[in-house]
Design a protein around this motif. Structure first.
Motif, PDB file in Angstrom:
ATOM      1  N   LEU A 292      -2.992  -6.792 -15.347  1.00 14.16           N
ATOM      2  CA  LEU A 292      -3.072  -6.502 -13.918  1.00 14.16           C
ATOM      3  C   LEU A 292      -1.901  -7.163 -13.195  1.00 14.16           C
ATOM      4  CD1 LEU A 292      -6.902  -6.968 -13.302  1.00 14.16           C
ATOM      5  CD2 LEU A 292      -5.641  -4.845 -13.655  1.00 14.16           C
ATOM      6  N   THR A 293      -1.324  -6.453 -12.245  1.00 14.98           N
ATOM      7  CA  THR A 293      -0.231  -6.983 -11.436  1.00 14.98           C
ATOM      8  C   THR A 293      -0.787  -7.646 -10.184  1.00 14.98           C
ATOM      9  OG1 THR A 293       0.016  -4.889 -10.273  1.00 14.98           O
ATOM     10  CG2 THR A 293       1.324  -5.188 -12.271  1.00 14.98           C
ATOM     11  N   GLY A 294       0.088  -8.306  -9.439  1.00 17.46           N
ATOM     12  CA  GLY A 294      -0.329  -8.892  -8.170  1.00 17.46           C
ATOM     13  C   GLY A 294      -1.041 -10.220  -8.338  1.00 17.46           C
ATOM     14  N   GLU A 295      -1.444 -10.786  -7.186  1.00 16.65           N
ATOM     15  CA  GLU A 295      -2.094 -12.083  -7.157  1.00 16.65           C
ATOM     16  C   GLU A 295      -3.595 -11.951  -7.397  1.00 16.65           C
ATOM     17  OE1 GLU A 295      -0.565 -15.011  -6.835  1.00 16.65           O
ATOM     18  OE2 GLU A 295       1.338 -13.910  -6.888  1.00 16.65           O
ATOM     19  N   PRO A 296      -4.225 -13.017  -7.890  1.00 19.87           N
ATOM     20  CA  PRO A 296      -5.686 -13.001  -8.011  1.00 19.87           C
ATOM     21  C   PRO A 296      -6.333 -12.776  -6.648  1.00 19.87           C
ATOM     22  CG  PRO A 296      -4.760 -14.867  -9.191  1.00 19.87           C
ATOM     23  CD  PRO A 296      -3.643 -14.254  -8.392  1.00 19.87           C
ATOM     24  N   PRO A 297      -7.560 -12.293  -6.624  1.00 23.31           N
ATOM     25  CA  PRO A 297      -8.210 -11.963  -5.346  1.00 23.31           C
ATOM     26  C   PRO A 297      -8.419 -13.186  -4.469  1.00 23.31           C
ATOM     27  CG  PRO A 297      -9.771 -11.826  -7.173  1.00 23.31           C
ATOM     28  CD  PRO A 297      -8.421 -11.982  -7.780  1.00 23.31           C
ATOM     29  N   ASP A 298      -8.274 -13.013  -3.163  1.00 19.60           N
ATOM     30  CA  ASP A 298      -8.469 -14.070  -2.174  1.00 19.60           C
ATOM     31  C   ASP A 298      -9.504 -13.590  -1.163  1.00 19.60           C
ATOM     32  OD1 ASP A 298      -8.398 -16.009  -0.258  1.00 19.60           O
ATOM     33  OD2 ASP A 298      -6.259 -15.850   0.173  1.00 19.60           O
ATOM     34  N   PRO A 299     -10.717 -14.161  -1.171  1.00 17.24           N
ATOM     35  CA  PRO A 299     -11.764 -13.673  -0.264  1.00 17.24           C
ATOM     36  C   PRO A 299     -11.494 -13.988   1.197  1.00 17.24           C
ATOM     37  CG  PRO A 299     -12.514 -15.620  -1.472  1.00 17.24           C
ATOM     38  CD  PRO A 299     -11.204 -15.224  -2.068  1.00 17.24           C
ATOM     39  N   THR A 300     -10.443 -14.785   1.506  1.00 15.58           N
ATOM     40  CA  THR A 300     -10.092 -15.029   2.900  1.00 15.58           C
ATOM     41  C   THR A 300      -9.079 -14.010   3.422  1.00 15.58           C
ATOM     42  OG1 THR A 300      -8.234 -16.530   2.434  1.00 15.58           O
ATOM     43  CG2 THR A 300     -10.445 -17.505   2.520  1.00 15.58           C
ATOM     44  N   ALA A 301      -8.542 -13.176   2.554  1.00 14.22           N
ATOM     45  CA  ALA A 301      -7.529 -12.197   2.964  1.00 14.22           C
ATOM     46  C   ALA A 301      -7.722 -10.907   2.178  1.00 14.22           C
ATOM     47  CB  ALA A 301      -6.126 -12.766   2.762  1.00 14.22           C
ATOM     48  N   ILE A 302      -8.845 -10.244   2.399  1.00 14.30           N
ATOM     49  CA  ILE A 302      -9.142  -8.995   1.690  1.00 14.30           C
ATOM     50  C   ILE A 302      -8.234  -7.892   2.233  1.00 14.30           C
ATOM     51  CG2 ILE A 302     -10.904  -7.240   1.273  1.00 14.30           C
ATOM     52  CD1 ILE A 302     -12.976  -9.476   1.306  1.00 14.30           C
ATOM     53  N   PRO A 303      -7.508  -7.198   1.362  1.00 15.00           N
ATOM     54  CA  PRO A 303      -6.562  -6.178   1.841  1.00 15.00           C
ATOM     55  C   PRO A 303      -7.282  -4.954   2.386  1.00 15.00           C
ATOM     56  CG  PRO A 303      -6.707  -6.133  -0.553  1.00 15.00           C
ATOM     57  CD  PRO A 303      -7.509  -7.320  -0.103  1.00 15.00           C
ATOM     58  N   GLY A 304      -6.547  -4.190   3.207  1.00 17.38           N
ATOM     59  CA  GLY A 304      -7.081  -2.929   3.691  1.00 17.38           C
ATOM     60  C   GLY A 304      -7.094  -1.881   2.596  1.00 17.38           C
ATOM     61  N   GLY A 305      -7.741  -0.774   2.862  1.00 19.08           N
ATOM     62  CA  GLY A 305      -7.868   0.276   1.856  1.00 19.08           C
ATOM     63  C   GLY A 305      -8.775  -0.157   0.730  1.00 19.08           C
ATOM     64  N   CYS A 306      -8.513   0.321  -0.476  1.00 16.30           N
ATOM     65  CA  CYS A 306      -9.247  -0.148  -1.646  1.00 16.30           C
ATOM     66  C   CYS A 306      -8.839  -1.590  -1.915  1.00 16.30           C
ATOM     67  CB  CYS A 306      -8.934   0.726  -2.859  1.00 16.30           C
ATOM     68  SG  CYS A 306      -9.593   0.074  -4.411  1.00 16.30           S
ATOM     69  N   ARG A 307      -9.791  -2.478  -2.036  1.00 17.64           N
ATOM     70  CA  ARG A 307      -9.454  -3.904  -2.190  1.00 17.64           C
ATOM     71  C   ARG A 307      -8.785  -4.209  -3.529  1.00 17.64           C
ATOM     72  NH1 ARG A 307     -14.403  -6.690  -0.464  1.00 17.64           N
ATOM     73  NH2 ARG A 307     -14.210  -5.029   1.053  1.00 17.64           N
ATOM     74  N   PHE A 308      -8.784  -3.267  -4.455  1.00 18.61           N
ATOM     75  CA  PHE A 308      -8.145  -3.469  -5.752  1.00 18.61           C
ATOM     76  C   PHE A 308      -6.732  -2.884  -5.805  1.00 18.61           C
ATOM     77  CE2 PHE A 308      -7.715  -2.199 -10.360  1.00 18.61           C
ATOM     78  CZ  PHE A 308      -7.619  -3.490 -10.866  1.00 18.61           C
ATOM     79  N   HIS A 309      -6.297  -2.216  -4.751  1.00 18.77           N
ATOM     80  CA  HIS A 309      -5.073  -1.403  -4.868  1.00 18.77           C
ATOM     81  C   HIS A 309      -3.828  -2.232  -5.172  1.00 18.77           C
ATOM     82  CE1 HIS A 309      -4.085  -2.260  -0.518  1.00 18.77           C
ATOM     83  NE2 HIS A 309      -2.852  -2.139  -0.989  1.00 18.77           N
ATOM     84  N   ALA A 310      -3.768  -3.497  -4.724  1.00 17.29           N
ATOM     85  CA  ALA A 310      -2.571  -4.303  -4.966  1.00 17.29           C
ATOM     86  C   ALA A 310      -2.391  -4.667  -6.435  1.00 17.29           C
ATOM     87  CB  ALA A 310      -2.627  -5.577  -4.123  1.00 17.29           C
ATOM     88  N   ARG A 311      -3.449  -4.560  -7.230  1.00 15.78           N
ATOM     89  CA  ARG A 311      -3.371  -4.910  -8.658  1.00 15.78           C
ATOM     90  C   ARG A 311      -3.629  -3.708  -9.559  1.00 15.78           C
ATOM     91  NH1 ARG A 311      -7.447  -9.548  -9.826  1.00 15.78           N
ATOM     92  NH2 ARG A 311      -5.992 -10.096 -11.479  1.00 15.78           N
ATOM     93  N   CYS A 312      -3.836  -2.560  -8.973  1.00 18.18           N
ATOM     94  CA  CYS A 312      -4.331  -1.400  -9.719  1.00 18.18           C
ATOM     95  C   CYS A 312      -3.249  -0.802 -10.615  1.00 18.18           C
ATOM     96  CB  CYS A 312      -4.840  -0.346  -8.744  1.00 18.18           C
ATOM     97  SG  CYS A 312      -5.488   1.126  -9.555  1.00 18.18           S
TER      98      CYS A 312
END
Length: 361
Positions: A292-312
């Motif tokens: 998986l690419t990108g940073e591990p999930p951060d529950p204080t900064a959930i991304p817009g759209g699908c929350r998995f898209h930055a690592r998908c």
């Protein structure tokens, strides 16, 4: 994938009505334990940053089934389990037991926790080193029922059901005199002594040797078959889920992103996150491991759209673009899945749903 242990539900007994929740009795078809649109938010220092540990979850457990809640560390699965136990109060949403909303008065929670018991990951940490095995198992009984004439009989029964036989042999032993597997059985016996209807097991075999893991998993299956117990098993180990669960809920960044029967989810995963988790199992025939690419999930900064898209990996490879859903992945929330994981709503992924009606709400 390795062969599964037998997980055919036995269909547990009809739960008796109790004082743990508010409202009127529900029909037998409703889940035994469920949550609806559940949110749990933790505020940081000064209230400047908030962690959305559970960010909209519907989940249902039916009598006599084992549901595995899986995901990587920090995804919110332990917070969800604690909230279902009444150990955390939801910021919004609701928890229901037998179709009635859980009350949070001390009296309601005490009655509820007699029927819904916790089995912790580390038996060494959950057992008082100064208490004998007998005292450890009898403690919950004394808290909930006080002194009872049949205390020794119920302690012996619980130890026997947990696989510590003859039970009298273990009464006066201390935790440090037991093996890791025996300590975990004592913890399970401490839950069983109250005759609960639901067990929530948080990583029940994570601290055990491989040779003992199968014994404890087999014990949980026998308890389901013999007693009709319902269980939520919290784990990061999809191999464990394959061997013990009837249904699987995959959690990512505070939300369930895929849910269904264990065969559906683990044999033919639809969400890219589930596919990535399965790809690194030694026994899985899933080709090369997915990194998986990108940073591990951060529950204080959930991304817009699908929350998995930055690592998908589907989005990164251009496959989502070719399927015409890349923009939706980046901008549109797939929504909260239904608690039972019906065919239309069992995966929160625009790419997996392509060509089907959207199931967001």
């Amino acid at each position: 994938m390795t062969a599964r242990l037998d997980t055919t539900p036995s269909g547990g007994p009809d739960p008796a009505a109790g004082g743990a929740a508010e409202g009127t009795a529900a029909p037998a078809a409703v889940p035994l334990l469920s949550c609806t649109d559940l949110h749990v938010v933790f505020k940081g220092r000064g209230g400047r940053r908030t962690a959305r540990a559970v960010d909209g979850v519907d989940l249902a457990l039916h009598a006599g089934e084992i549901v595995a809640l899986v995901g990587e560390s920090g995804c919110g699965k332990t917070t969800l389990a604690r909230t279902l136990l009444g150990l955390e109060k939801p910021t919004s949403g609701r928890v229901d037991f037998e179709g009635r909303r859980l009350g949070y008065s001390m009296r309601a929670l005490k009655a509820y926790r007699r029927r819904v018991q916790l089995v912790l990951q580390d038996p060494s940490g959950s057992l008082n080193p100064r208490h004998t095995v007998y005292e450890a198992v009898a403690e919950g009984l004394r808290i909930h029922e006080g002194a009872t004439a049949d205390e020794s009989e119920r302690v012996a029964e619980a130890l026997s059901r947990a696989g510590l036989r003859p039970p009298e042999r273990f009464y006066l032993r201390y935790p440090h005199e037991l093996s890791g597997g025996q300590r975990q059985r004592v913890v399970i016996a401490g839950a069983l002594v109250l005759h609960p209807e639901v067990i929530v097991a948080d990583e029940p075999v994570a601290s055990l040797d491989a040779s003992v893991r199968g014994e404890i998993l087999g014990l949980l299956l026998r308890l389901r078959d013999d007693l009709g117990l319902t269980a939520l098993v919290v784990t990061h180990d999809l191999g464990l889920a394959w061997n013990i669960a009837d249904r699987v809920a995959v959690m990512y960044l505070g939300r369930v992103v895929e849910v269904g029967t264990v065969e559906e989810v683990l044999s033919a995963p639809r969400h890219p996150y589930t596919q990535a988790l399965l790809s690194v199992l030694p026994e899985a025939d899933a080709g090369d491991p997915v990194v998986l690419t990108g940073e591990p999930p951060d529950p204080t900064a959930i991304p817009g759209g699908c929350r998995f898209h930055a690592r998908c990996q589907i989005l990164a490879s251009g496959e989502a673009e070719r399927a015409g859903v890349a923009h939706r992945c980046r901008t549109e929330d797939p929504g909260v899945l239904s608690g039972d994981g019906t065919d239309a709503t069992r995966v929160a992924c625009h790419w997996a749903r392509r060509g089907a009606e959207p199931a967001s709400r």
